[in-house]
Design an enzyme around this catalytic site. Structure first.
Site, PDB file in Angstrom:
ATOM      1  N   CYS A 139       0.872  -1.181   0.000  1.00  0.00           N
ATOM      2  CA  CYS A 139       0.000   0.000   0.000  1.00  0.00           C
ATOM      3  C   CYS A 139       0.907   1.227   0.000  1.00  0.00           C
ATOM      4  CB  CYS A 139      -0.941  -0.001   1.201  1.00  0.00           C
ATOM      5  SG  CYS A 139      -2.014  -1.438   1.225  1.00  0.00           S
ATOM      6  N   ALA A 140       1.676   1.342  -1.055  1.00  0.00           N
ATOM      7  CA  ALA A 140       2.828   2.249  -1.072  1.00  0.00           C
ATOM      8  C   ALA A 140       2.533   3.660  -1.561  1.00  0.00           C
ATOM      9  CB  ALA A 140       3.923   1.654  -1.954  1.00  0.00           C
ATOM     10  N   GLY A 168       3.835   7.214  -1.938  1.00  0.00           N
ATOM     11  CA  GLY A 168       5.253   6.921  -1.854  1.00  0.00           C
ATOM     12  C   GLY A 168       6.070   7.608  -0.768  1.00  0.00           C
ATOM     13  N   GLY A 169       5.422   8.238   0.191  1.00  0.00           N
ATOM     14  CA  GLY A 169       6.173   8.891   1.278  1.00  0.00           C
ATOM     15  C   GLY A 169       7.139   7.913   1.941  1.00  0.00           C
ATOM     16  N   ASP A 172       0.917  -1.208  -4.942  1.00  0.00           N
ATOM     17  CA  ASP A 172      -0.345  -0.513  -4.684  1.00  0.00           C
ATOM     18  C   ASP A 172      -1.284  -0.836  -5.834  1.00  0.00           C
ATOM     19  OD1 ASP A 172      -1.016   2.121  -2.671  1.00  0.00           O
ATOM     20  OD2 ASP A 172      -2.342   1.858  -4.392  1.00  0.00           O
ATOM     21  N   ASP A 228      -3.463  -5.787  -6.846  1.00  0.00           N
ATOM     22  CA  ASP A 228      -4.365  -5.859  -5.698  1.00  0.00           C
ATOM     23  C   ASP A 228      -3.774  -6.862  -4.707  1.00  0.00           C
ATOM     24  OD1 ASP A 228      -6.360  -6.287  -3.857  1.00  0.00           O
ATOM     25  OD2 ASP A 228      -7.968  -6.208  -5.351  1.00  0.00           O
ATOM     26  N   ASP A 251       1.293  -0.218   5.197  1.00  0.00           N
ATOM     27  CA  ASP A 251       0.628   1.057   5.536  1.00  0.00           C
ATOM     28  C   ASP A 251      -0.820   0.913   5.067  1.00  0.00           C
ATOM     29  OD1 ASP A 251       0.111   3.645   6.218  1.00  0.00           O
ATOM     30  OD2 ASP A 251       1.277   4.562   4.610  1.00  0.00           O
ATOM     31  N   CYS A 284      -3.078   5.657   9.642  1.00  0.00           N
ATOM     32  CA  CYS A 284      -3.223   7.036  10.119  1.00  0.00           C
ATOM     33  C   CYS A 284      -4.639   7.212  10.682  1.00  0.00           C
ATOM     34  CB  CYS A 284      -2.930   8.039   9.011  1.00  0.00           C
ATOM     35  SG  CYS A 284      -3.949   7.821   7.544  1.00  0.00           S
TER      36      CYS A 284
HETATM   37  C1  SAM Z   1      -2.475   5.027   3.581  1.00  0.00           C
HETATM   38  S1  SAM Z   1      -2.394   4.986   1.866  1.00  0.00           S
HETATM   39  C2  SAM Z   1      -0.700   4.667   1.609  1.00  0.00           C
HETATM   40  C3  SAM Z   1       0.239   5.828   1.823  1.00  0.00           C
HETATM   41  C4  SAM Z   1       1.668   5.518   1.428  1.00  0.00           C
HETATM   42  N1  SAM Z   1       2.185   4.344   2.101  1.00  0.00           N
HETATM   43  C5  SAM Z   1       2.623   6.666   1.683  1.00  0.00           C
HETATM   44  O1  SAM Z   1       3.386   6.631   2.645  1.00  0.00           O
HETATM   45  O2  SAM Z   1       2.628   7.618   0.876  1.00  0.00           O
HETATM   46  C6  SAM Z   1      -3.128   3.434   1.520  1.00  0.00           C
HETATM   47  C7  SAM Z   1      -2.939   2.885   0.107  1.00  0.00           C
HETATM   48  O3  SAM Z   1      -3.461   1.563   0.085  1.00  0.00           O
HETATM   49  C8  SAM Z   1      -3.804   1.270  -1.249  1.00  0.00           C
HETATM   50  N2  SAM Z   1      -4.631   0.038  -1.231  1.00  0.00           N
HETATM   51  C9  SAM Z   1      -5.818  -0.145  -0.622  1.00  0.00           C
HETATM   52  N3  SAM Z   1      -6.247  -1.403  -0.794  1.00  0.00           N
HETATM   53  C10 SAM Z   1      -5.298  -2.046  -1.527  1.00  0.00           C
HETATM   54  C11 SAM Z   1      -5.179  -3.364  -2.042  1.00  0.00           C
HETATM   55  N4  SAM Z   1      -6.120  -4.292  -1.843  1.00  0.00           N
HETATM   56  N5  SAM Z   1      -4.075  -3.664  -2.768  1.00  0.00           N
HETATM   57  C12 SAM Z   1      -3.127  -2.733  -2.993  1.00  0.00           C
HETATM   58  N6  SAM Z   1      -3.195  -1.472  -2.532  1.00  0.00           N
HETATM   59  C13 SAM Z   1      -4.264  -1.123  -1.810  1.00  0.00           C
HETATM   60  C14 SAM Z   1      -4.498   2.528  -1.691  1.00  0.00           C
HETATM   61  O4  SAM Z   1      -4.513   2.619  -3.090  1.00  0.00           O
HETATM   62  C15 SAM Z   1      -3.652   3.615  -1.017  1.00  0.00           C
HETATM   63  O5  SAM Z   1      -2.711   4.121  -1.922  1.00  0.00           O
END
Ligand code: SAM
Length: 405
Positions: A241-242, A245-246, A262, A288, A304, A357
């Site tokens: 869940c990158a 990209g932070g 992601d 996914d 994350d 978060c």
């Molecule tokens: C909290 S944000 C991530 C923030 C990121 N780690 C950062 O530091 O910038 C959660 C992310 O989970 C991704 N996400 C949610 N469900 C997912 C899944 N089943 N597979 C892959 N990515 C998923 C979303 O697209 C979103 O970008």
């Protein structure tokens, strides 16, 4: 024009539950505004959403009953008017007159008299309210009560008060030893975790060091998760869940071989742009995580997880009115599944950092408890990290678990 845009956006956010950033940035007439008018429009709609609970309390005090159907939008005109009176320092005659003009735009002229009466009365009876009163009224009951249960009444009101103002802008220097340089150049202060908190206003893209990737925007609390992995130099780390990209940038800058996964194409595009700007590299996978699996075991994982994001409502106050208590359970189910899947992918002795978060224990402390109960081959390492907006940071939870066999 700026008020019309604010009105349209408010209707989209409150009526259609559209995210504020998306509704504002995609408004078809936005580019017709001067930068100053654009900033006013954005500040107005944000102040209205941030203080909607308090504003509605004032409006309800002037109405026998709320209008229904399309006429409900008259409330949005009144809300914008009250926000100007209470939170934007707009002179009363301008706030009222501009609101009356909006009734033409919204095809609600039949409510002009009522709008005039409500706004003039609210202006006449205007008084200083204690911050606690405004803050509490701004919080939906389900959310406030969940914080009272989790953190106690004294902390809950402090969390609510933290939402009266916008969050600070924190940046993470690409190289930790450059924090002092960037604090000086950008007129910021170095925080205890090494982030730099900026007092400079203006467009982020125009700040020194942005375009050449010397730093990126990241709340101080969010930097903690990567740090909890310890030394990652030369290690293969799955960043689950990158996007945008932070944490990928943090991991890559610290010398990890990162595989960033992601499922969201648009957010991954931002991740790629961020990596290009900061000149770090990672293998990027659009997939996914409910289906995808890595080819090999990895040294460490950062998960994350998607969450209700109730820790970032200072930045995204629209979440106060677009989220519901049922979302917590739905998110917790996804988080539990993702964490369970990730538990198969780390080498024995390897660590997983799980973070969200969210301020909700169901997505943090209770999720950790459930994971440990269901995964006897993992043990918790160190203390959990929990930050609260009342401490001047986003609400954030992170925990480390280690695979013992
Ligand atoms: C909290 S944000 C991530 C923030 C990121 N780690 C950062 O530091 O910038 C959660 C992310 O989970 C991704 N996400 C949610 N469900 C997912 C899944 N089943 N597979 C892959 N990515 C998923 C979303 O697209 C979103 O970008």
């Amino acid at each position: 024009m700026p008020r019309r845009i604010a009105y349209d956006v408010l209707c989209q956010v409150l009526g259609k539950k559209r995210p504020l950033d998306e509704a504002f940035n995609s408004h078809p007439h936005l580019e017709k505004l001067s930068p100053k008018a654009k900033a006013f429009s954005r500040a107005l709609v944000t102040a209205t959403i941030r203080n909607k609970g308090f504003i509605d309390h004032l409006i309800d005090g002037c109405l026998d009953k709320r209008p229904k159907g399309h006429a409900r939008n008259i409330l949005n005109i009144m809300r914008l008017g009250v926000a100007q009176l209470y939170f934007m320092h707009v002179p009363a005659h301008a706030a009222v007159n501009e609101s009356l003009h909006l009734t033409n735009y919204a095809k609600l002229v039949q409510y002009k008299k009522l709008t005039n009466a409500v706004l003039r009365r609210i202006d006449r009876e205007k008084e200083e309210y204690p911050a606690e009163v405004i803050a509490r009224k701004n919080m939906p009951d389900w959310l406030y009560e969940s914080w009272e249960n989790a953190y106690g009444a004294e902390v809950a009101i402090e969390i609510a008060k933290a939402h009266l103002t916008e969050a600070a802008l924190d940046i993470t220097p690409k190289y930790a030893d450059e924090a002092e340089i960037w604090a000086k150049r950008l007129n910021g202060e170095i925080l205890d975790n090494g982030s730099v908190r900026l007092s400079t206003g203006g467009r982020i893209e125009e700040l020194d060091g942005y375009s050449n990737g010397s730093w990126w925007v990241q709340d101080a609390a969010a930097t903690q998760a990567v740090k909890m992995l310890g030394n990652v130099t030369g290690k293969t780390v799955l960043d689950l869940c990158a996007a945008p990209g932070g944490k990928t940038m943090q991991l890559a800058a610290a010398g990890a071989d990162v595989i960033a996964v992601d499922k969201n194409k648009n957010r991954l595009k931002r991740l790629e742009e961020n990596m290009e700007r900061t000149r770090v590299t990672a293998e990027v996978v659009e997939a996914d995580l409910m289906e995808w699996e890595p080819a090999d075991f990895v040294d460490a994982i950062l998960l994350d997880a998607p969450c209700t994001a109730t820790g970032t409502l200072r930045r995204h106050p629209d979440g106060l009115w677009t989220k519901k208590s049922e979302d917590i359970r739905a998110m917790a189910d996804i988080q539990g599944t993702l964490w369970h899947r990730a538990s198969h992918w780390v080498k024995p002795g390897g660590k997983i950092v799980y973070c969200t978060c969210s301020l909700q224990p169901e997505e943090g402390e209770l999720m950790l408890k459930a994971f440990l109960k269901g995964h006897k081959n993992f043990e918790q390492e160190g203390e959990v990290y929990r930050s609260l907006p009342s401490q001047g940071k986003d609400g954030f939870f992170a925990a480390v678990v280690k695979k013992v066999d």
